[in-house]
Write a protein that holds these residues in place. Structure first.
Motif, PDB file in Angstrom:
ATOM      1  N   THR A  15     -38.077  13.369  26.301  1.00 32.27           N
ATOM      2  CA  THR A  15     -39.353  12.730  25.948  1.00 32.27           C
ATOM      3  C   THR A  15     -40.361  12.915  27.077  1.00 32.27           C
ATOM      4  OG1 THR A  15     -38.156  11.088  24.641  1.00 32.27           O
ATOM      5  CG2 THR A  15     -40.391  10.487  25.343  1.00 32.27           C
ATOM      6  N   GLN A  16     -39.930  12.687  28.316  1.00 38.38           N
ATOM      7  CA  GLN A  16     -40.844  12.807  29.455  1.00 38.38           C
ATOM      8  C   GLN A  16     -41.212  14.272  29.722  1.00 38.38           C
ATOM      9  OE1 GLN A  16     -42.424  10.305  30.772  1.00 38.38           O
ATOM     10  NE2 GLN A  16     -41.290   8.887  29.472  1.00 38.38           N
ATOM     11  N   GLU A  18     -41.571  16.518  27.502  1.00 45.26           N
ATOM     12  CA  GLU A  18     -42.576  16.899  26.498  1.00 45.26           C
ATOM     13  C   GLU A  18     -43.977  16.488  26.972  1.00 45.26           C
ATOM     14  OE1 GLU A  18     -41.503  15.526  22.533  1.00 45.26           O
ATOM     15  OE2 GLU A  18     -43.577  15.906  21.891  1.00 45.26           O
ATOM     16  N   PHE A  19     -44.098  15.273  27.518  1.00 49.14           N
ATOM     17  CA  PHE A  19     -45.397  14.825  28.052  1.00 49.14           C
ATOM     18  C   PHE A  19     -45.856  15.748  29.181  1.00 49.14           C
ATOM     19  CE2 PHE A  19     -44.270  10.194  26.870  1.00 49.14           C
ATOM     20  CZ  PHE A  19     -45.131  10.176  25.798  1.00 49.14           C
ATOM     21  N   LEU A  20     -44.929  16.070  30.103  1.00 46.43           N
ATOM     22  CA  LEU A  20     -45.291  16.883  31.270  1.00 46.43           C
ATOM     23  C   LEU A  20     -45.741  18.288  30.850  1.00 46.43           C
ATOM     24  CD1 LEU A  20     -42.384  15.709  33.587  1.00 46.43           C
ATOM     25  CD2 LEU A  20     -44.813  15.418  34.102  1.00 46.43           C
ATOM     26  N   LYS A  22     -47.117  19.059  27.870  1.00 45.44           N
ATOM     27  CA  LYS A  22     -48.406  18.972  27.166  1.00 45.44           C
ATOM     28  C   LYS A  22     -49.550  18.629  28.109  1.00 45.44           C
ATOM     29  CE  LYS A  22     -47.005  17.841  22.479  1.00 45.44           C
ATOM     30  NZ  LYS A  22     -46.434  16.695  21.783  1.00 45.44           N
ATOM     31  N   ARG A  23     -49.309  17.686  29.038  1.00 43.69           N
ATOM     32  CA  ARG A  23     -50.432  17.169  29.820  1.00 43.69           C
ATOM     33  C   ARG A  23     -50.605  17.835  31.177  1.00 43.69           C
ATOM     34  NH1 ARG A  23     -50.047  10.693  28.788  1.00 43.69           N
ATOM     35  NH2 ARG A  23     -49.297  10.778  26.648  1.00 43.69           N
ATOM     36  N   ALA A 199     -42.494   4.636  26.853  1.00 45.54           N
ATOM     37  CA  ALA A 199     -42.492   6.031  27.292  1.00 45.54           C
ATOM     38  C   ALA A 199     -43.773   6.395  28.053  1.00 45.54           C
ATOM     39  CB  ALA A 199     -42.300   6.944  26.093  1.00 45.54           C
ATOM     40  N   GLU A 200     -44.909   5.833  27.613  1.00 43.43           N
ATOM     41  CA  GLU A 200     -46.192   6.165  28.259  1.00 43.43           C
ATOM     42  C   GLU A 200     -46.233   5.621  29.694  1.00 43.43           C
ATOM     43  OE1 GLU A 200     -48.689   7.991  27.021  1.00 43.43           O
ATOM     44  OE2 GLU A 200     -50.089   7.616  28.664  1.00 43.43           O
ATOM     45  N   TYR A 203     -44.115   7.698  31.858  1.00 47.26           N
ATOM     46  CA  TYR A 203     -44.780   8.974  32.133  1.00 47.26           C
ATOM     47  C   TYR A 203     -45.809   8.836  33.255  1.00 47.26           C
ATOM     48  CZ  TYR A 203     -47.952  12.809  32.100  1.00 47.26           C
ATOM     49  OH  TYR A 203     -48.730  13.846  32.528  1.00 47.26           O
ATOM     50  N   GLU A 207     -46.057  11.113  36.474  1.00 50.05           N
ATOM     51  CA  GLU A 207     -47.245  11.937  36.723  1.00 50.05           C
ATOM     52  C   GLU A 207     -47.738  11.766  38.159  1.00 50.05           C
ATOM     53  OE1 GLU A 207     -50.932  12.625  33.859  1.00 50.05           O
ATOM     54  OE2 GLU A 207     -51.356  11.086  35.353  1.00 50.05           O
TER      55      GLU A 207
END
Ligand code: AP5
Length: 211
Positions: A15-16, A18-20, A22-23, A199-200, A203, A207
């Motif tokens: 999950t994390q 995927e964020f890394l 994308k962002r 999850a946010e 993240y 970050e």
């Protein structure tokens, strides 16, 4: 910066990552995903790995390291190693590989999540057979039952997310992977993140570490 994201099964590594991706435009190298892709295409590697994965055991170090070396040779930057290394022997081999390839790891980020929560996350996880999107029956359900929101593919439970296999995966983690915490503490690269939050929120802390 290249990082290692590690933690127990269900800690939220995928999950994390995927964020890394994308962002922060990072590149995820997930050994679990690579094995699942090899199983899907029934390659020799996939056939070898499947028997171990279905039982919740680790794929032998030699197979994993060879596969990771091949991927690292593609020369990607800002890599997230997701689910690798998973044993001290793999961590030592990775160190040798990094020297050979003139690469380095900035941080080894450990996602801390209590065991009981891991069980709920894993038994409730569902994945899309088509695009691999990850859902959860309670915390992240699909809009239409059994159908992926992104590609419309069939959403199913992973073979190794059945309760009896999860128990083996968690005990394998405790025996072989949790010693990596000490390994990376000694190397001065260890950072622990509380993964038992939304999850946010998790993240945003990762970050900050990566930036
Ligand atoms: P792999 O696919 O790497 O599985 P794993 O490490 O067991 O990790 P998971 O994918 O189960 O969990 P995750 O931490 O990515 O959690 P996720 O984000 O999906 O490996 C599978 C198998 O391959 C291994 O058992 C082994 O056999 C083999 N293998 C792989 N690498 C190997 C290696 N290096 N050496 C030897 N063998 C290897 O989240 C889980 C669920 O929780 C989801 O439903 C998600 O929506 C939910 N969730 C995530 N974050 C949160 C949050 N903050 N709050 C609430 N819910 C959340």
């Amino acid at each position: 910066m290249n990082i290692i994201l590690f933690g127990a099964p269900g800690a939220g590594k995928g999950t994390q990552s995927e964020f890394l991706v994308k962002r922060l435009d990072m590149t995820q190298i997930s050994t679990g995903d690579l094995f699942r892709a090899a199983i899907k295409s029934q390659t020799e590697l996939g056939i070898k790995a499947q028997a171990f994965m279905d039982r919740g055991q680790l794929v032998p170090d030699g197979i994993v390291i060879g596969m990771v070396e091949e991927v690292l040779q593609k020369g990607k930057k800002n890599i997230i190693l997701d689910g690798f290394p998973r044993t001290v022997a793999q961590a030592e081999s990775l160190d040798q590989l990094l020297v050979k390839m003139h690469l380095s790891i900035g941080k080894a980020i450990f996602l801390e999540v209590p065991m009981k929560i891991l069980m709920d996350r894993l038994t409730g996880r569902r994945v899309c057979k088509g695009c691999g999107a990850v859902y959860h029956i309670v915390s992240k359900p699909t809009k239409t039952e059994g159908k992926c929101d992104i590609c419309g593919g069939e959403v199913v439970q992973r073979n190794d997310d059945k309760a009896e296999v999860i128990e083996t995966r968690l005990s394998t983690y405790l025996e072989y992977t949790s010693p990596l915490k000490e390994f990376y503490k000694k190397a001065g690269r260890y950072v622990e993140v509380d993964g038992n939050r939304g999850a946010e929120e998790v993240y945003l802390e990762i970050e900050k570490i990566v930036k």
